[in-house]
Scaffold this motif. Structure first.
Motif, PDB file in Angstrom:
ATOM      1  N   TYR A 142       0.906  -1.312   0.040  1.00  0.00           N
ATOM      2  CA  TYR A 142      -0.048   0.038  -0.113  1.00  0.00           C
ATOM      3  C   TYR A 142       0.694   1.414   0.105  1.00  0.00           C
ATOM      4  CZ  TYR A 142      -3.555  -3.419   0.582  1.00  0.00           C
ATOM      5  OH  TYR A 142      -4.056  -4.597   0.225  1.00  0.00           O
ATOM      6  N   THR A 143       0.216   2.185  -0.952  1.00  0.00           N
ATOM      7  CA  THR A 143       1.276   3.455  -1.305  1.00  0.00           C
ATOM      8  C   THR A 143       1.409   4.607  -0.246  1.00  0.00           C
ATOM      9  OG1 THR A 143       1.398   4.586  -3.208  1.00  0.00           O
ATOM     10  CG2 THR A 143      -0.675   4.375  -2.359  1.00  0.00           C
TER      11      THR A 143
ATOM     12  N   LYS B 241       1.871   7.433  -2.215  1.00  0.00           N
ATOM     13  CA  LYS B 241       1.784   8.377  -3.166  1.00  0.00           C
ATOM     14  C   LYS B 241       0.532   8.987  -2.864  1.00  0.00           C
ATOM     15  CE  LYS B 241       4.029   5.325  -6.656  1.00  0.00           C
ATOM     16  NZ  LYS B 241       3.727   4.641  -7.974  1.00  0.00           N
TER      17      LYS B 241
ATOM     18  N   TYR C 214      -3.272   9.354  -3.671  1.00  0.00           N
ATOM     19  CA  TYR C 214      -4.144   8.540  -3.939  1.00  0.00           C
ATOM     20  C   TYR C 214      -5.338   8.953  -3.625  1.00  0.00           C
ATOM     21  CZ  TYR C 214      -3.495   6.849   1.004  1.00  0.00           C
ATOM     22  OH  TYR C 214      -3.639   6.932   2.296  1.00  0.00           O
TER      23      TYR C 214
ATOM     24  N   CYS D 154      -3.100   6.049 -13.307  1.00  0.00           N
ATOM     25  CA  CYS D 154      -2.831   4.777 -12.844  1.00  0.00           C
ATOM     26  C   CYS D 154      -2.515   3.822 -14.094  1.00  0.00           C
ATOM     27  CB  CYS D 154      -4.127   4.151 -12.164  1.00  0.00           C
ATOM     28  SG  CYS D 154      -5.494   4.125 -13.132  1.00  0.00           S
TER      29      CYS D 154
ATOM     30  N   LYS E 241       8.796  -0.597 -12.099  1.00  0.00           N
ATOM     31  CA  LYS E 241       8.371   0.215 -11.075  1.00  0.00           C
ATOM     32  C   LYS E 241       8.923   1.544 -11.127  1.00  0.00           C
ATOM     33  CE  LYS E 241       7.235   0.557  -6.236  1.00  0.00           C
ATOM     34  NZ  LYS E 241       6.532   1.951  -6.148  1.00  0.00           N
TER      35      LYS E 241
ATOM     36  N   ASP F 156       8.014   5.504 -11.547  1.00  0.00           N
ATOM     37  CA  ASP F 156       7.988   6.284 -10.462  1.00  0.00           C
ATOM     38  C   ASP F 156       8.878   7.550 -10.716  1.00  0.00           C
ATOM     39  OD1 ASP F 156       6.324   4.651  -8.978  1.00  0.00           O
ATOM     40  OD2 ASP F 156       7.847   3.815  -7.645  1.00  0.00           O
TER      41      ASP F 156
ATOM     42  N   LEU G 250      -0.495   5.703  -9.944  1.00  0.00           N
ATOM     43  CA  LEU G 250      -0.682   4.330  -9.137  1.00  0.00           C
ATOM     44  C   LEU G 250      -0.573   3.110  -9.973  1.00  0.00           C
ATOM     45  CD1 LEU G 250      -3.753   5.759  -7.075  1.00  0.00           C
ATOM     46  CD2 LEU G 250      -1.239   5.623  -6.242  1.00  0.00           C
TER      47      LEU G 250
ATOM     48  N   ASP H  56       0.710  -0.377  -5.879  1.00  0.00           N
ATOM     49  CA  ASP H  56       0.097   0.580  -5.019  1.00  0.00           C
ATOM     50  C   ASP H  56      -1.200   0.444  -4.685  1.00  0.00           C
ATOM     51  OD1 ASP H  56       2.414   2.475  -5.001  1.00  0.00           O
ATOM     52  OD2 ASP H  56       1.914   2.747  -7.133  1.00  0.00           O
TER      53      ASP H  56
END
Ligand code: FHN
Length: 420
Positions: A18-19, A21, A23, A198, A216, A220, A227, A238
């Motif tokens: 779990y991110t 970022k 979200y 996403c 990834k 990123d 996401l 994510d």
């Protein structure tokens, strides 16, 4: 239902990491459009006079079509009825907040202008970059854009994964394919099309941990808030993509998504009219959001680019119900009332939104006991009063006889604090 032979294509680890970022938009969005569209849409479930029921985006594999023959579809791919603005508008009308397009599916053909592989939309009679059109259209309409990319399976490449009818898997140099096609194409996608909300990677299969890390890191680097779904593989996504058409029986933690077909195929087929109705779609949406997820609902445009009219009509109709009850849908959280099917709920602040999917015979619903105290209750559409009473072991919601909403009625119950 999974295509035969699918299991080997899945990574062993489908957990998301779990991110951290940004979200929030994704958590609030709830409903989104998935688009499966490519050369297979031209075949529409038919090859050499034989009809293939089920998932048409797999027709190349199912009919064991060799690359030389399948590639010829690009010579006639001319989707003159494709209108990116219209599709983005359809998403808006349906109440969808982001769109995810198959930039490259397992057949290996790219819907965008790619320098990394000439097997792409520029080399068709149509020529124009579909990803660019749709990214622009979504931006214009104020919804997010994302793409699907099959990072390992590529049936067009002898070094890609999955084409067992033409190539020898033992000879495949998957790392070479990753370096020469997958990574460069993903780089093109994350650098040439503005903000990407996403990415839906798919069927990671034998992907190695280092390969996922590289993919990834690439995303990123250029799109730090984009996401990534769990099907990137090895637990590095994510958010979690559940199994196809899977609605969990209980709430799921973290960010997650259910992806769902409109009929029994992702890509358009001439032989599948098994459309989910507006009521079924809304009920599945309720089931997903009441457990805390997003509902990514698929359309499959035809080879000429048009969206099947029935599918579009059904989505517009669904959108009317969603618009009416938007307060109970967007920006809400899960509120689990047990595994029953007649009703389900979401929550926001001190409010519970109770979706009544099947009208109870005696106009009464018994909810689990809440510690929070009920203050007020009413129907969301016309604000007409409902009685909600705290009992010792339950909260009972009673309402006068009225015409139920044919899709699902919504009652708001206000508590003195966040319902718990
Ligand atoms: O093999 C694909 C399938 O064609 C489709 O794209 C779905 C969508 O989630 N993903 C894979 C199977 O899970």
């Amino acid at each position: 239902e999974k295509e035969k032979g699918m299991d080997e294509l899945w990574g062993e680890d489908e957990k998301a990491n779990y991110t951290d970022k940004d979200y929030q938009w994704y958590k609030e969005a709830k409903f989104a459009m998935f688009i499966h569209w490519g050369l297979y849409s031209e075949l529409a479930g038919e090859h050499n006079g034989k009809h293939y029921y089920g998932i048409n985006e797999w027709i190349m594999r199912r009919a064991a079509i060799k690359t030389g023959e399948y590639r010829k579809l690009a010579e006639t791919f001319n989707p003159v009825k494709w209108d990116a603005d219209e599709v983005a508008q359809l998403a808006v009308d349906a109440g969808m907040k982001y769109v995810v397009l198959t930039a490259k599916h397992h057949d290996g053909f790219a819907l965008f202008d790619s320098k990394a592989s000439d097997y792409n939309i520029s080399n068709t009679p149509y020529k124009k970059d579909i990803v660019k059109q749709l990214a622009k259209a979504c931006k214009k309409k104020g919804i997010r854009f994302g793409f699907y990319y099959s990072q390992m399976q590529d049936w067009n490449e002898k070094d890609g994964f999955g084409n067992t009818w033409e190539f020898d898997a033992k000879e495949a140099n998957v790392q070479k394919y990753m370096e020469e096609k997958a990574l460069p194409q993903v780089k093109e996608l994350v650098t040439n099309y503005g903000d990407i909300g996403c990415i839906f990677f798919d069927t990671p299969g034998p992907i190695k941990h280092e390969q996922v890390l590289e993919l990834k890191a690439l995303v990123d680097k250029y799109q730090p808030n984009c996401l990534i779904n769990s099907r990137i593989g090895r637990g590095l996504g994510d958010f979690k993509t559940l199994g196809d058409n899977e609605i969990p029986s209980e709430p799921v933690d973290g960010l997650w998504e259910t992806c769902d077909t409109h009929n029994n195929t992702w890509a358009y087929s001439n032989f599948d009219f098994n459309w989910k109705t507006p009521k079924e779609i809304s009920h599945r949406l309720i089931d997903v959001i009441s457990k805390g997820g997003n509902y990514l609902f698929n359309i499959g445009p035809k080879g000429d680019g048009s969206v099947p009219e029935v599918s579009a009509m059904i989505l517009r109709e669904t959108g009317k119900w969603i618009a009416k009850y938007k307060e109970a849908i967007y920006g809400t959280e899960a509120l689990y009332l047990g595994g029953q099917t007649q009703f389900a709920a979401t929550q926001k602040g001190n409010k519970m939104y109770l979706f009544i999917k099947e009208w109870p015979k005696d106009n009464k619903i018994y909810l689990p006991k809440f510690q929070s105290k009920v203050k007020n209750a009413y129907f969301l559409d016309d604000k007409s009063a409902v009685t909600a009473t705290d009992l010792t072991s339950s909260t009972v919601v009673t309402f006068p006889l009225r015409m139920p909403d044919p899709v699902a009625s919504v009652i708001v119950v206000e508590f003195d604090s966040k319902p718990k």
